[in-house]
Design a protein around this motif. Structure first.
Motif, PDB file in Angstrom:
ATOM      1  N   PHE A  69       4.464  65.291  15.498  1.00 42.34           N
ATOM      2  CA  PHE A  69       3.209  65.480  14.783  1.00 42.34           C
ATOM      3  C   PHE A  69       2.343  64.214  14.876  1.00 42.34           C
ATOM      4  N   GLU A  70       1.074  64.385  15.200  1.00 40.35           N
ATOM      5  CA  GLU A  70       0.121  63.267  15.222  1.00 40.35           C
ATOM      6  C   GLU A  70      -0.946  63.538  14.177  1.00 40.35           C
ATOM      7  N   LEU A  71      -0.914  62.712  13.122  1.00 35.46           N
ATOM      8  CA  LEU A  71      -1.892  62.864  12.053  1.00 35.46           C
ATOM      9  C   LEU A  71      -3.293  62.541  12.554  1.00 35.46           C
ATOM     10  N   ILE A  72      -3.390  61.541  13.444  1.00 34.96           N
ATOM     11  CA  ILE A  72      -4.682  61.056  13.924  1.00 34.96           C
ATOM     12  C   ILE A  72      -4.689  61.055  15.445  1.00 34.96           C
ATOM     13  N   ASP A  73      -5.782  61.567  16.003  1.00 40.22           N
ATOM     14  CA  ASP A  73      -6.021  61.468  17.439  1.00 40.22           C
ATOM     15  C   ASP A  73      -7.057  60.362  17.642  1.00 40.22           C
ATOM     16  N   HIS A 130      -5.798  65.677  12.058  1.00 39.42           N
ATOM     17  CA  HIS A 130      -5.096  66.937  12.300  1.00 39.42           C
ATOM     18  C   HIS A 130      -5.562  68.019  11.317  1.00 39.42           C
ATOM     19  N   PHE A 131      -5.703  69.245  11.795  1.00 38.13           N
ATOM     20  CA  PHE A 131      -6.212  70.345  10.984  1.00 38.13           C
ATOM     21  C   PHE A 131      -5.346  70.615   9.763  1.00 38.13           C
ATOM     22  N   ASP A 132      -4.049  70.410   9.871  1.00 38.83           N
ATOM     23  CA  ASP A 132      -3.145  70.750   8.767  1.00 38.83           C
ATOM     24  C   ASP A 132      -3.111  69.675   7.687  1.00 38.83           C
ATOM     25  N   ALA A 133      -3.731  68.547   7.938  1.00 37.00           N
ATOM     26  CA  ALA A 133      -3.645  67.426   6.997  1.00 37.00           C
ATOM     27  C   ALA A 133      -4.593  67.603   5.821  1.00 37.00           C
ATOM     28  N   PHE A 174      -3.228  55.351   7.937  1.00 43.61           N
ATOM     29  CA  PHE A 174      -3.594  56.663   7.415  1.00 43.61           C
ATOM     30  C   PHE A 174      -2.448  57.250   6.613  1.00 43.61           C
ATOM     31  N   THR A 175      -2.797  57.979   5.555  1.00 45.26           N
ATOM     32  CA  THR A 175      -1.826  58.772   4.802  1.00 45.26           C
ATOM     33  C   THR A 175      -2.420  60.149   4.568  1.00 45.26           C
ATOM     34  N   GLU A 215       0.592  57.293   9.183  1.00 39.74           N
ATOM     35  CA  GLU A 215       0.500  56.912  10.594  1.00 39.74           C
ATOM     36  C   GLU A 215      -0.336  55.644  10.729  1.00 39.74           C
ATOM     37  N   GLN A 216      -0.024  54.858  11.739  1.00 43.30           N
ATOM     38  CA  GLN A 216      -0.781  53.645  12.020  1.00 43.30           C
ATOM     39  C   GLN A 216      -1.205  53.665  13.484  1.00 43.30           C
TER      40      GLN A 216
END
Length: 376
Positions: A40-44, A89-92, A115-116, A126-127
């Motif tokens: 999973f990638e919270l941030i692109d 991410h859309f699910d965040a 990011f949280t 994620e960092q």
């Protein structure tokens, strides 16, 4: 009765999360939570961000245009550019982030972003680190200025005289005021290319025809006179349309407030108080209001006698009657009987007088002359 359980195709572990919950998230619903969040990638985030900055004025290029940001340094600009380049991410949900800029050198800032968020009830963090490269360029506006670009010319002239230093300086101020107003609305194409004094007055080179017209109109509104415009074809654009440079020729009135003139109506000299529209003033023999006819406009036939600055203080000797007073001639020191205008203060010990070819006349106080333009 045996229980049927799902297993993760990646790690082989049994999956405890209900299928309905897994199907709500984006990605492979067959994966267990552990494998899902492993990939999973919270941030692109981009590999790097480039910020184009004008080396002359400091404007920043955004989209397809240059924007004035008024920044002392570009750390905040870098933060904004990075934030706009990130995709969450859309699910965040409940996403929060912070950033720690690291100045690597004068042209590179390394942005450490933290990011949280919450994904399907599970907290994630994620960092990412995004390098920001600042490149120095020249914006369109500064390029035009350095290339002496201009689209219009305002020529300040005056009929039968040369514009005064005050008129020239005020015209410069008006041009700068117009530019400041247009810049305040976001017009980056507004600037004064050149302002050069010539023997006959002032020449202003301006970046657009709109500025030239506004400057010409305001000068005429303030000083009177008139302006005309003429076009000169200078080039063609990429579509073959003609590109024209417009010259606005401003002609100030022959007389200006503060001058004393002698109209050819045999009623005595006039102190000019306004040259806007029809010339207006104060008759020095009576103190009555003077206004030139419609046909004469701001240029009645008259002789110049001097200005209010030429006045000299002299002694008021006596008040003879309602129409005459005695004053000392400032050159011969002899008592002279002259006209008594209604603005004369009969209790005064001294009064300002102008001696000219038309004789000796009492002038109003300076502040009265300064207020005369309000009658226009």
């Amino acid at each position: 009765m045996s229980e049927t359980r799902a297993f993760c195709p990646r790690c082989g572990d049994a999956i405890d999360t209900p299928l309905e919950a897994r199907e709500e998230r984006r990605g492979d619903p067959a994966l267990c939570d552990s494998c899902y969040f492993d990939e999973f990638e919270l941030i692109d985030a981009p590999d790097r961000v480039q910020v184009r900055v004008c080396a002359t004025c400091g404007a920043v290029h955004r989209g397809n245009r240059w924007v004035d940001v008024g920044a002392d340094d570009y750390t905040e600009v870098a933060v904004e550019e990075v934030s706009e380049s990130l995709a969450v991410h859309f699910d965040a949900e409940e996403v929060a982030w912070s950033v720690e800029p690291e100045q690597v050198d004068q042209t590179t800032i390394r942005m450490h972003c933290f990011f949280t968020g919450v994904v399907n009830g599970t907290p994630v963090e994620e960092q990412v680190t995004v390098p920001v490269k600042i490149t120095r360029q020249t914006c369109d506006r500064c390029g035009r200025i350095s290339g002496d670009y201009y689209a219009s010319i305002v020529q300040l002239r005056a009929r039968d005289r040369t514009p005064t230093d005050e008129e020239v300086e005020r015209t410069r101020e008006i041009a700068n005021e117009v530019v400041d107003e247009m810049e305040a609305t976001g017009d980056r194409n507004a600037f004064v290319t050149d302002a050069s004094e010539v023997d006959a007055g002032l020449n202003l080179k301006l970046s657009t025809n709109k500025i030239g017209m506004k400057v010409a109109r305001r000068v005429v509104e303030e000083f009177g006179g008139s302006y005309s415009d003429s076009e000169t074809l200078v080039s063609e654009d990429e579509d073959g349309n003609g590109v024209y440079r417009v010259t606005f020729a401003v002609r100030l009135p022959p007389y200006r407030p503060g001058e004393v003139i002698d109209p050819e109506d045999d009623e005595g000299p006039v102190l000019v108080t306004s040259a806007r529209g029809n010339l207006k003033g104060t008759r020095l023999t009576t103190g009555e209001r003077y206004e030139a006819s419609y046909e004469e406009g701001d240029a009645p036939d008259a002789k110049r006698l001097g200005t209010i600055d030429d006045a000299e203080e002299t002694t008021l000797v006596a008040v003879e009657d309602e129409r005459a007073v005695q004053v000392l001639d400032p050159e011969t020191y002899r008592a002279e009987t002259i006209a008594r205008p209604d603005y004369l203060d009969t209790d005064a010990d001294a009064v300002p007088v102008l001696k000219s070819r038309a004789g000796l006349h009492v002038l109003p106080e300076d502040d009265r002359a300064d207020r005369g333009g309000e009658d226009a």
